[in-house]
Design an enzyme around this catalytic site. Structure first.
Site, PDB file in Angstrom:
ATOM      1  N   GLU A   1       0.827  -1.212   0.000  1.00  0.00           N
ATOM      2  CA  GLU A   1       0.000   0.000   0.000  1.00  0.00           C
ATOM      3  C   GLU A   1       0.859   1.259   0.000  1.00  0.00           C
ATOM      4  OE1 GLU A   1      -4.008   2.034   1.703  1.00  0.00           O
ATOM      5  OE2 GLU A   1      -3.566  -0.056   2.172  1.00  0.00           O
ATOM      6  N   THR A   2       1.963   1.216   0.709  1.00  0.00           N
ATOM      7  CA  THR A   2       2.875   2.359   0.721  1.00  0.00           C
ATOM      8  C   THR A   2       3.391   2.636  -0.686  1.00  0.00           C
ATOM      9  OG1 THR A   2       3.531   1.915   3.007  1.00  0.00           O
ATOM     10  CG2 THR A   2       5.038   3.246   1.675  1.00  0.00           C
TER      11      THR A   2
END
Length: 151
Positions: free
Chosen positions: A71-72
């Protein structure tokens, strides 16, 4: 920088330039996880994360840690694509965990699948130090006009 490069929405920025544009860098969670951003553009984002400190009770890399890394990466690429008029927010993520990692560093590579006006999608592959695939993820982000946020 030439006019052609300046006009390109996917022109690479330095990691420092990208992080300088983020109010909280990559965020407190990324800092706690030990994520290190190595390369960033709207097309491709690369980062590493240690297995140590990010394990579940059996000593294996926690699946949630892999999802945090994915997600980062997708969010950072999306933010670069959206800059300067929009902000990116994750709306969907999934992950398939292929094999365990018990030590060392894992590397995540996010590759843009779709870079639209209102949405982005990235495929993220996380590998161990031997190059073996640990996790495959896909993240979709919505691009929201900046004026809708009070940052």
């Amino acid at each position: 920088m030439t006019d052609e490069t300046a006009a390109s929405p996917t022109a690479p920025l330095s990691v420092d330039e990208v992080l300088a544009g983020m109010p909280a860098g990559m965020g407190a969670l990324s800092d706690k996880m030990g994520i290190t951003l190595l390369e960033v553009s709207a097309d491709r984002v690369v980062a590493t994360m240690p297995v140590e400190g990010n394990t579940q009770p059996y000593g294996l890399l926690h699946g949630g840690a892999s999802v945090v890394l994915a997600e980062t990466l997708g969010s950072m690429g999306s933010a670069v694509h959206a800059h300067p008029d929009k902000l990116s927010v994750g709306v969907d993520i999934n992950a398939t965990h292929h094999r365990a990692a018990t030590d060392g560093i894992v590397t995540g590579v996010a590759t843009a699948v779709h870079l639209g006006r209102s949405m982005t999608t990235y495929d993220v592959v996380i590998t161990d130090e031997r190059g073996k695939r640990v996790c495959t993820s896909r993240i979709t982000c919505s691009l929201i006009p900046r004026e809708r946020f009070s940052l």
